[in-house]
Design a protein around this motif. Structure first.
Motif, PDB file in Angstrom:
ATOM      1  N   TRP A 121       0.832  -1.208   0.000  1.00 44.16           N
ATOM      2  CA  TRP A 121       0.000   0.000   0.000  1.00 44.16           C
ATOM      3  C   TRP A 121       0.857   1.244   0.000  1.00 44.16           C
ATOM      4  N   LYS A 122       1.895   1.225  -0.859  1.00 47.46           N
ATOM      5  CA  LYS A 122       2.757   2.389  -0.961  1.00 47.46           C
ATOM      6  C   LYS A 122       2.078   3.469  -1.770  1.00 47.46           C
ATOM      7  N   HIS A 123       2.598   4.671  -1.555  1.00 44.84           N
ATOM      8  CA  HIS A 123       2.113   5.812  -2.313  1.00 44.84           C
ATOM      9  C   HIS A 123       2.503   5.645  -3.772  1.00 44.84           C
ATOM     10  N   GLN A 124       1.569   5.754  -4.693  1.00 40.06           N
ATOM     11  CA  GLN A 124       1.854   5.508  -6.103  1.00 40.06           C
ATOM     12  C   GLN A 124       1.964   6.797  -6.912  1.00 40.06           C
ATOM     13  N   GLN A 125       1.059   7.700  -6.678  1.00 35.51           N
ATOM     14  CA  GLN A 125       1.021   8.885  -7.536  1.00 35.51           C
ATOM     15  C   GLN A 125       0.253   9.979  -6.807  1.00 35.51           C
ATOM     16  N   ARG A 126       0.503  11.211  -7.198  1.00 38.47           N
ATOM     17  CA  ARG A 126      -0.318  12.269  -6.615  1.00 38.47           C
ATOM     18  C   ARG A 126      -0.631  13.324  -7.660  1.00 38.47           C
ATOM     19  N   PHE A 127      -1.735  13.987  -7.448  1.00 33.34           N
ATOM     20  CA  PHE A 127      -2.223  14.991  -8.381  1.00 33.34           C
ATOM     21  C   PHE A 127      -2.534  16.230  -7.556  1.00 33.34           C
ATOM     22  N   ALA A 128      -1.744  17.270  -7.761  1.00 29.19           N
ATOM     23  CA  ALA A 128      -1.888  18.454  -6.920  1.00 29.19           C
ATOM     24  C   ALA A 128      -3.023  19.326  -7.437  1.00 29.19           C
ATOM     25  N   HIS A 129      -4.185  19.121  -6.907  1.00 27.61           N
ATOM     26  CA  HIS A 129      -5.317  19.966  -7.254  1.00 27.61           C
ATOM     27  C   HIS A 129      -5.905  20.475  -5.944  1.00 27.61           C
ATOM     28  N   PRO A 130      -5.534  21.670  -5.527  1.00 28.59           N
ATOM     29  CA  PRO A 130      -5.979  22.145  -4.211  1.00 28.59           C
ATOM     30  C   PRO A 130      -7.494  22.197  -4.124  1.00 28.59           C
ATOM     31  N   LEU A 131      -8.012  21.838  -2.956  1.00 28.42           N
ATOM     32  CA  LEU A 131      -9.443  21.884  -2.638  1.00 28.42           C
ATOM     33  C   LEU A 131     -10.276  21.006  -3.571  1.00 28.42           C
ATOM     34  N   GLN A 171      -6.644   4.850 -17.102  1.00 26.52           N
ATOM     35  CA  GLN A 171      -5.459   5.555 -17.594  1.00 26.52           C
ATOM     36  C   GLN A 171      -5.452   7.022 -17.190  1.00 26.52           C
ATOM     37  N   TYR A 172      -6.629   7.562 -16.951  1.00 28.68           N
ATOM     38  CA  TYR A 172      -6.711   8.991 -16.690  1.00 28.68           C
ATOM     39  C   TYR A 172      -7.596   9.251 -15.473  1.00 28.68           C
ATOM     40  N   ILE A 173      -7.390  10.428 -14.912  1.00 30.94           N
ATOM     41  CA  ILE A 173      -8.199  10.836 -13.766  1.00 30.94           C
ATOM     42  C   ILE A 173      -8.720  12.237 -14.025  1.00 30.94           C
ATOM     43  N   VAL A 174      -9.971  12.456 -13.665  1.00 30.32           N
ATOM     44  CA  VAL A 174     -10.564  13.781 -13.760  1.00 30.32           C
ATOM     45  C   VAL A 174     -10.795  14.264 -12.335  1.00 30.32           C
ATOM     46  N   SER A 175     -10.390  15.470 -12.040  1.00 31.11           N
ATOM     47  CA  SER A 175     -10.645  16.009 -10.711  1.00 31.11           C
ATOM     48  C   SER A 175     -11.377  17.339 -10.838  1.00 31.11           C
ATOM     49  N   TRP A 176     -12.201  17.591  -9.859  1.00 33.93           N
ATOM     50  CA  TRP A 176     -13.010  18.798  -9.894  1.00 33.93           C
ATOM     51  C   TRP A 176     -12.992  19.468  -8.534  1.00 33.93           C
ATOM     52  N   SER A 235      -0.158  25.504 -14.453  1.00 38.50           N
ATOM     53  CA  SER A 235       0.599  26.657 -14.906  1.00 38.50           C
ATOM     54  C   SER A 235      -0.344  27.848 -14.930  1.00 38.50           C
ATOM     55  N   PRO A 236       0.212  29.039 -15.077  1.00 34.26           N
ATOM     56  CA  PRO A 236      -0.663  30.219 -15.035  1.00 34.26           C
ATOM     57  C   PRO A 236      -1.814  30.151 -16.034  1.00 34.26           C
ATOM     58  N   GLU A 237      -1.637  29.424 -17.137  1.00 32.45           N
ATOM     59  CA  GLU A 237      -2.735  29.341 -18.112  1.00 32.45           C
ATOM     60  C   GLU A 237      -3.952  28.623 -17.541  1.00 32.45           C
ATOM     61  N   ASP A 238      -3.749  27.794 -16.523  1.00 36.58           N
ATOM     62  CA  ASP A 238      -4.863  27.029 -15.973  1.00 36.58           C
ATOM     63  C   ASP A 238      -5.685  27.825 -14.979  1.00 36.58           C
ATOM     64  N   GLU A 239      -5.227  29.018 -14.649  1.00 37.67           N
ATOM     65  CA  GLU A 239      -5.924  29.788 -13.622  1.00 37.67           C
ATOM     66  C   GLU A 239      -7.377  30.038 -14.006  1.00 37.67           C
ATOM     67  N   GLY A 240      -8.239  29.928 -13.034  1.00 32.99           N
ATOM     68  CA  GLY A 240      -9.656  30.188 -13.274  1.00 32.99           C
ATOM     69  C   GLY A 240     -10.423  28.941 -13.660  1.00 32.99           C
ATOM     70  N   ASN A 241      -9.752  27.911 -14.137  1.00 32.00           N
ATOM     71  CA  ASN A 241     -10.440  26.661 -14.440  1.00 32.00           C
ATOM     72  C   ASN A 241     -10.619  25.863 -13.149  1.00 32.00           C
ATOM     73  N   ASN A 242     -11.468  24.839 -13.209  1.00 31.90           N
ATOM     74  CA  ASN A 242     -11.644  24.057 -11.994  1.00 31.90           C
ATOM     75  C   ASN A 242     -11.790  22.560 -12.254  1.00 31.90           C
ATOM     76  N   LEU A 243     -11.585  22.155 -13.500  1.00 30.44           N
ATOM     77  CA  LEU A 243     -11.706  20.742 -13.825  1.00 30.44           C
ATOM     78  C   LEU A 243     -10.400  20.341 -14.494  1.00 30.44           C
ATOM     79  N   ALA A 244      -9.788  19.277 -14.023  1.00 30.19           N
ATOM     80  CA  ALA A 244      -8.474  18.920 -14.558  1.00 30.19           C
ATOM     81  C   ALA A 244      -8.449  17.461 -14.977  1.00 30.19           C
ATOM     82  N   VAL A 245      -7.751  17.176 -16.058  1.00 31.67           N
ATOM     83  CA  VAL A 245      -7.572  15.807 -16.524  1.00 31.67           C
ATOM     84  C   VAL A 245      -6.096  15.451 -16.364  1.00 31.67           C
TER      85      VAL A 245
END
Lengths: 735, 334
Positions: free
Chosen positions: A215-225, A236-241, A260-270
Motif C-alpha cells: 500500500w505504498k504511495h503511487q502517484q499524486r495529483f496536486a489539485h488544491p481543494l 489511464q486517466y483521472i478527472v478532478s473537480w 501553470s498560469p494558463e490554468d488559472e480560473g479553471n476548476n476541472l483537470a484531466v
C-alpha cells in the motif's frame, strides 16, 4: 561562596549560545541582477540612459533609482560595456525583475537579458567537462494487482470510520481478516479505481493514489481543494473537480505535474494516472456566471469505454470530444447539436473487448489501422422539444460522426439514457406528460443496437418510473414505478409505495415482455448482481422502512450457461430467496463476484445505528458491525478475467471436481479451528470443575463440623412425596 | 417460550424472588405493594399491604413461613407468608435498601440508606421462630457502619457471621458482623456501583452485576473473580441458572434516558451467557424499559424478570432449552 561562582563564570563555554544567537549578516548577492543587452553608449548619454532604465523597470513594478545602477566602462574606448548591475531592494524584487524584464524589448535593436548575479558567477565557474551521471539502481515496482494472487481468491473491501481507514479481506469466517490499516491523514473520502488497481484519497491538497501489496504511495495529483474525482474506464486517466477555481500563486512549483498560469480560473483537470502529468484543464462554468446555482453534471467528462476519447457537453449547444492522450479537440471541431441535453457512450461488450485485444495482438503493437469489423465507438444523445421540432434521440457513431438512428418523440418532459453494460441495448426512459401537462407517465424506448437498422421497441407504462436497471450481461431489466400521490413531495416519515417489475426479451417475438410485477413495495433501489441472475431490491434512505429482498430470476435453471432453449413457463423462474432488514441502510453494493452483498448505514446521511452488514446472495447475514461514525464501505473492484471463453467453459463444466477440493479444504479448516476451540473450552471446563470440586469438598467438611443445617436438608424430601402423589392419581383414573 | 405477563404493579419493579421450592414468586415495587404469585400459571395469590413507600427489597425463608421486606418508609417488616399478616415492624432513621435471610433462617441482615446525616448501616437481627412470630427483639444483634463507599447489596456467606457486600464504588467485601470488621475486600471488583448480588445454591460463589456493564462471578471465600461477562449496557441484575451452565443478565440504559432513545437501541433484553465460556448464547426480549431484577426458578425450569415498565414476565423454559447442547457434551459442575 560568590567568589568561586564568578571565577567559574569566565570559564564557561558560551560558544554554543553564541552560535545559536549569532546575527546573520545579509551578505548575499541574491538581490543583485545583471542586465545584458543595454545599448553601448559614451559618457555623455549615461545620465539619460540610467533614467530611462529606471523608468523601464518602474513600469513593471520594480523600483530602481538611477544611482543604484552600476554600468561598467571600457576605459580604453571610453564607452560602456553594454551591461549593467542593479542592486534591488529585496530578493522578491529580483525575482519579479527576472520574470518581467527578461527578454524585454528596450528598443528595436536591444533586448534585455536578465540574470542573477550569483547565477553569472556559477555559470562562469561551471565545469565544462561532461560527467556521466551515476546510474540509478533499478527498483522494481510492486505488482499493483498482487491482491488477485491471493491463494484463497478472496475479495477486499475498504471501510472508512471516524478518521480511520481499514482494508479487509473477505472470505470464509476464518479467512476474513484485516489486510491493511493505513495511516492516511486528513482526507475527505476514499475511492477505488474502476479495476481495483489502486485506491485514491481525496485531500485538501489534491488526490493521492495508493496501491501494491505494501500500500505504498503511487502517484499524486496536486489539485488544491479538490472535491470530486473520476477515473477513466481503463484507469489511464483521472478527472478532478473543485468548486474553487485554480489559483497559481507566485513562485508556485512548475512542471508537467503542476498547474501553470494558463490554468488559472479553471476548476476541472484531466491527469494521466500513470505519470501524474496534467493533461488539460477546463472550467465547468463557461459563459455563465460562476455563481449560477444550476447543478453541475457529474461526471462532467464522459469517457469512451476504450479510454480513447472523452466527451464534454455544453448544454444546449454541443458535445466536444477530445482525443487521448493529447487531449486535443478531435478533428478540431465540436459536434454542434442545437439543444442537446445529455449524452452517453455505448459501453464495450466482453466480446468487443476480446476482439480488440486479439486485434492488438495480431498487429503486434504496431500502429496500423484497426480492421473494419471492430465495432466503432457509439454515443447516444437527446434533444428536447423546441417550437415545432419534436424531441429526438440520436445514435451517433464516432469518430465517423455518422447518424446511425434517430427517433422522434412527442410530449417529452425528460429523457434518460440507460445502456446495457454489454452495449447490446439502449433504453431511453422517456417521461411524458399528457396534453394538459398535469400528469406524467413513462415510455421506454428500447434500441436493439446489435441488430441491423437498430430497431426500436416501445414499452408503455402508466406510472412514473423512479428507477431503471439493466441486468448485467443479460436481456432483462427491472424498474421501480410508483403511482403514489406523495411522489414528488418528499417529507419526513413519508415512504413512497412502489411497484417493482421485471421484463425480459422474448426471443421468439423479439420484444420485451413483462415477466412479473411485485406490487405494494417500498423498494426504491435495484441492485443486480454483477453476474446477473440475482437481484436485490432495497428500501434506501427511509427512516421507517429498510427492507432488503433477495430475488433469483433463474431459480428453475441449474446452470446459467444453458439459458438457451428454455421451455419453462414464462416468468416461472422468479423466486424470492429471502428478506431481511438493515435499519437505516444508505448504501447497497454487491461484491465483484456476485456472491455477497454489503449494506451500510453511513454517518454522512444520518447518525442512527451506523455500520455495515455483509449478506450472502440468499439474504443470510454473515457479518454485522454497528460502529458509530461509520462512513464508507466499498468493495475492491476486480479487472475482467484473463481466462478465455473456452477456459471459462471448462471450469464451469468441471465445477463438481473443483468444488470437491474446496469442500475438503473447508472441512479441514473447520475441524482445525474447532479443535482449537474445543481444547480451549475443555481447559475452561476443567478449571471450573476443579475449582468447584475444591469448594464443594470444603463446604461438605464445614457442614460436618456444624451439624445444625443437616436436619434442614433432610426435610427437603418433598419432591419424592410429590412423585408418589402423581402415581396415585393415575391409579384412580384406571379404576 | 411464551411468557406469562404478571400485571399487578403500577410502578417499576425493584426486586423479585422465588421461594425455595419455586412455586411462589414474590415481587415488590415502587407502588408500595408486595405481591405473591403462583409461578406455574401466573395467578396472584395475594398481596402484603402495609408499607408506605417504595418497597426496595424482599426475601423469603427456606420454609416459606416468613417473609421479610424493606422499604423507603424506613421500615423493615416481617410477614407471615401464608396469611399475609405483618408480624413485626422495625423502624430506622433511613430507608431499607436490602434484606437477606441467613441459610438457617435464624438471622436477617439489612442495609439502610445513607441519608440525612445518617451513615449507611448494616444490622443483623435474630429472628425468633417460636410461637406466632410476633415476639421479636427490637434491638439488632449486631450493628455496624462500613467505612468508605456505602453498601448497596449484601448476603450471608456459608461461614457463620460473615456477610458479603457490594458497594456503590464497585467494591465487593466480606464483613464479620460480630465485630463489624472488613475481613477481605476487592476494591476493583467493578468499575461502578454494584446493582445486584445473587448466591449459588451452596453459597460458595456469587454473581454480581454492575453499572459498569459487567457481571462477575466471585468466590465467596476468597473474593477472587472467577468469571467476567462484559455487555454493552449497564446491568441491573444478574442471576445464576441451576442445572444449566448459564447466567442471566438484565439491564438497559438509565431510566431517565429511556424516553430519548428508541426501543431498538434500548437493549432491554435478558441476556443468557454461558457461565464458563463467557460467551453470549441468547437473548429474550419483551420488556419495553430497563430490566431491574431477574430471578431464576430454583429448579432451573424457568425464570422471571421485572422491569422498569411495571411488568413481571414469568418464563417457563421450552423443552428445547433442556435438550439443547450448544457446546456439545461437556460436564460442568453446578
Amino acid at each position: 561562596m560568590p567568589g568561586t561562582l564568578l571565577d567559574n563564570a569566565d570559564d564557561i563555554d558560551y560558544s554554543d549560545i553564541e552560535a545559536k544567537y549569532q546575527v546573520e549578516y545579509d551578505d548575499s548577492l541574491d538581490n543583485t541582477i545583471v542586465v545584458d543587452g543595454v545599448p553601448v553608449i559614451d559618457k555623455g548619454k549615461l545620465e539619460k540612459l540610467l533614467t530611462k532604465l529606471s523608468k523601464e523597470f518602474g513600469k513593471k513594478g520594480v523600483l530602481v533609482k538611477p544611482d543604484e545602477i552600476h554600468m561598467p566602462w571600457d576605459e580604453s574606448s571610453g564607452k560602456s560595456k553594454g551591461y549593467a548591475f542593479i542592486d534591488l531592494r529585496s530578493v522578491e524584487d529580483a525575482n519579479l525583475a527576472l520574470a518581467t524584464m527578461n527578454d524585454h524589448p528596450f528598443d528595436a535593436r536591444h533586448r534585455f537579458k536578465v540574470n542573477r548575479f550569483t547565477d553569472i558567477e556559477n555559470f562562469a565557474t561551471l565545469d565544462e567537462t561532461y560527467v556521466e551521471p551515476p546510474d540509478e539502481e533499478y527498483v522494481p515496482r510492486e505488482h499493483l494487482r498482487a491482491w488477485l494472487t491471493d491463494p484463497q481468491g478472496r475479495d477486499q473491501y475498504v471501510t472508512y470510520r471516524g478518521e480511520e481507514v481499514e482494508i479487509y479481506w473477505h472470505g470464509k469466517p476464518s479467512q476474513s481478516e484485516l489486510a491493511h490499516k493505513p495511516e492516511w491523514k486528513d482526507f475527505l473520502y476514499v475511492a477505488w479505481s474502476p479495476l481495483g488497481t489502486c485506491i485514491a484519497t481525496i485531500h485538501r491538497q489534491g488526490v493521492r493514489l495508493w496501491g501494491g501489496p505494501s500500500w505504498k504511495h503511487q502517484q499524486r495529483f496536486a489539485h488544491p481543494l479538490v472535491k470530486l474525482i473520476e477515473f477513466s474506464p481503463c484507469e489511464q486517466y483521472i478527472v478532478s473537480w473543485s468548486n474553487e477555481p485554480i489559483v497559481v500563486p507566485e513562485g508556485a512549483q512548475q512542471g508537467p505535474q503542476f498547474f501553470s498560469p494558463e490554468d488559472e480560473g479553471n476548476n476541472l483537470a484531466v491527469w494521466d494516472a500513470k505519470t501524474g502529468d496534467l493533461l488539460r484543464t477546463f472550467s465547468t462554468h463557461d459563459g455563465e456566471a460562476p455563481t449560477s446555482k444550476k447543478q453541475m453534471q457529474w461526471p462532467a467528462l464522459k469517457w469512451s469505454p476504450d479510454d480513447k476519447f472523452v466527451g464534454r457537453i455544453t448544454p444546449g449547444q454541443m458535445i466536444s470530444v477530445y482525443e487521448l492522450p493529447s487531449m486535443g479537440l478531435h478533428e478540431k471541431k465540436s459536434i454542434k447539436i442545437e439543444g442537446v441535453v445529455d449524452f452517453e457512450w455505448c459501453p464495450l461488450g466482453d466480446k468487443d473487448k476480446a476482439e480488440a485485444a486479439k486485434e492488438r495482438a495480431a498487429n503486434g503493437g504496431s500502429a496500423s489501422q484497426p480492421q473494419k469489423k471492430l465495432r466503432p465507438n457509439m454515443l447516444a444523445y437527446w434533444t428536447p422539444e423546441v417550437a415545432n421540432q419534436p424531441a429526438r434521440v440520436t445514435l451517433l457513431n464516432f469518430p465517423g460522426r455518422e447518424i446511425l438512428r434517430q427517433k422522434n418523440l412527442f410530449n417529452v418532459t425528460e429523457c434518460k439514457l440507460y445502456w446495457q453494460n454489454q452495449g447490446d441495448f439502449l433504453c431511453v426512459k422517456v417521461d411524458r406528460h399528457t396534453k394538459t401537462k398535469k400528469s406524467i407517465f413513462c415510455n421506454l424506448e428500447i434500441f436493439r443496437v446489435r441488430e441491423k437498422d437498430y430497431p426500436v421497441e416501445v414499452v408503455e407504462l402508466k406510472d412514473t418510473v423512479m428507477e431503471f436497471s439493466w441486468e448485467p450481461k443479460g436481456e432483462r431489466f427491472a424498474l421501480v414505478s410508483s403511482s403514489d400521490p406523495n411522489l414528488g413531495n418528499p417529507g419526513p416519515g413519508i415512504t413512497i409505495k412502489t411497484d417493482v417489475s421485471f421484463y425480459q426479451l422474448e426471443r421468439a417475438k423479439n420484444d420485451f415482455k413483462l415477466l412479473r410485477t411485485l406490487p405494494n413495495r417500498t423498494s426504491n433501489a435495484i441492485r443486480w448482481s454483477p453476474r446477473g441472475r440475482h437481484v436485490v431490491l432495497a428500501t434506501v434512505g427511509s427512516s421507517t422502512k429498510s427492507e432488503l429482498e433477495f430475488w433469483d430470476l433463474d431459480f428453475n435453471i441449474e446452470d446459467t450457461g444453458r439459458k438457451e432453449g428454455q421451455t419453462t413457463e414464462w416468468g416461472s423462474g422468479i423466486q424470492l430467496l429471502g428478506t431481511s432488514d438493515h435499519y437505516g441502510v444508505t448504501d447497497v453494493e454487491w461484491d465483484p463476484s456476485g456472491r455477497y452483498l454489503a449494506t451500510s448505514a453511513s454517518a454522512w446521511t444520518h447518525t442512527l445505528e451506523n455500520g455495515y452488514a455483509i449478506w450472502d446472495f440468499r439474504g443470510q447475514e454473515i457479518v454485522k458491525q454497528i460502529l458509530d461514525r461509520f462512513k464508507q464501505f466499498i468493495w475492491r473492484p476486480r479487472p475482467p478475467t484473463l481466462l478465455a471463453k473456452e477456459q471459462q467453459r471448462t471450469v464451469r463444466k468441471n465445477l463438481r471436481e473443483y468444488s470437491k477440493t474446496f469442500d475438503e479444504e473447508d472441512a479441514a479448516e473447520e475441524s482445525n479451528v474447532s479443535a482449537e476451540l474445543i481444547a480451549h473450552r475443555k481447559r475452561l471446563v476443567d478449571e471450573w470443575n476443579a475449582w468447584r470440586a475444591l469448594r464443594t469438598k470444603e463446604f461438605a467438611e464445614e457442614q460436618k463440623r456444624g451439624p445444625s443445617k443437616k436436619r434442614n436438608e433432610e426435610k427437603e424430601e418433598i419432591e419424592v412425596w410429590l412423585d408418589e402423589l402423581i402415581e396415585q392419581i393415575e391409579e384412580e383414573v384406571v379404576e | 417460550m411464551k411468557p406469562i405477563l404478571l400485571q399487578g404493579h403500577e410502578r417499576s419493579l425493584t426486586q423479585i424472588k422465588f421461594n425455595a421450592e419455586g412455586d411462589l414468586l414474590f415481587s415488590c415495587s415502587k407502588d408500595h405493594i408486595i405481591n405473591v404469585w403462583y409461578s406455574h400459571n401466573g395467578e396472584r395469590l395475594g398481596t402484603y399491604d402495609g408499607h408506605n413507600g417504595t418497597v426496595w427489597t424482599v426475601d423469603v425463608d427456606s420454609e416459606s413461613k416468613y417473609m421479610i421486606s424493606g422499604a423507603a418508609d424506613n421500615m423493615l417488616k416481617l410477614w407471615a407468608v401464608a396469611t399475609g399478616k405483618c408480624l413485626y415492624t422495625w423502624e430506622f432513621p433511613t430507608a431499607v435498601k436490602r434484606v437477606s435471610f441467613s441459610h438457617d433462617d435464624k438471622q436477617v441482615v439489612c442495609i439502610t440508606e445513607q441519608r440525612m446525616g445518617y451513615q449507611s448501616t448494616i444490622r443483623v437481627f435474630n429472628i425468633s421462630r417460636e410461637g406466632d412470630g410476633k415476639n421479636q427483639s427490637k434491638e439488632p444483634a449486631y450493628i455496624f457502619s462500613p467505612i468508605g463507599s456505602k453498601a448497596t447489596v449484601c448476603a450471608f456467606t456459608p461461614v457463620n457471621n460473615v456477610i458479603i457486600t457490594g458497594h456503590e464504588s464497585g467494591k465487593v467485601a466480606l464483613f464479620n458482623v460480630k465485630s463489624g470488621e472488613e475481613v477481605n475486600n476487592n476494591e476493583r471488583a467493578h468499575g461502578d456501583a454494584v446493582t445486584d448480588l445473587q448466591l449459588s445454591k451452596d453459597r460458595t460463589y456469587c454473581i454480581t452485576s454492575s453499572k459498569d456493564k459487567c457481571a462477575r462471578i466471585h468466590d465467596t471465600k476468597t473474593l477472587m473473580v472467577i468469571k467476567t461477562y462484559t455487555t454493552e449496557t449497564p446491568l441491573n441484575s444478574a442471576a445464576l441458572a441451576p442445572t444449566k451452565p448459564y447466567v442471566l443478565l438484565g439491564g438497559g440504559q438509565e431510566a431517565m434516558s429511556v424516553t430519548t432513545t428508541s426501543l431498538r437501541q434500548g437493549k432491554f433484553e435478558t441476556r443468557f451467557w454461558h457461565k464458563v465460556f463467557e460467551e453470549e448464547v441468547g437473548r429474550v426480549k419483551g420488556h419495553f424499559g430497563p430490566i431491574n431484577t431477574i430471578a431464576v426458578h430454583p429448579a432451573g425450569t424457568g425464570y422471571a424478570s421485572g422491569g422498569e415498565d411495571g411488568f413481571v414476565r414469568m418464563h417457563h423454559f421450552d423443552e428445547s432449552y433442556f435438550r439443547a447442547k450448544p457446546y456439545g457434551d461437556v460436564e460442568i459442575d453446578d
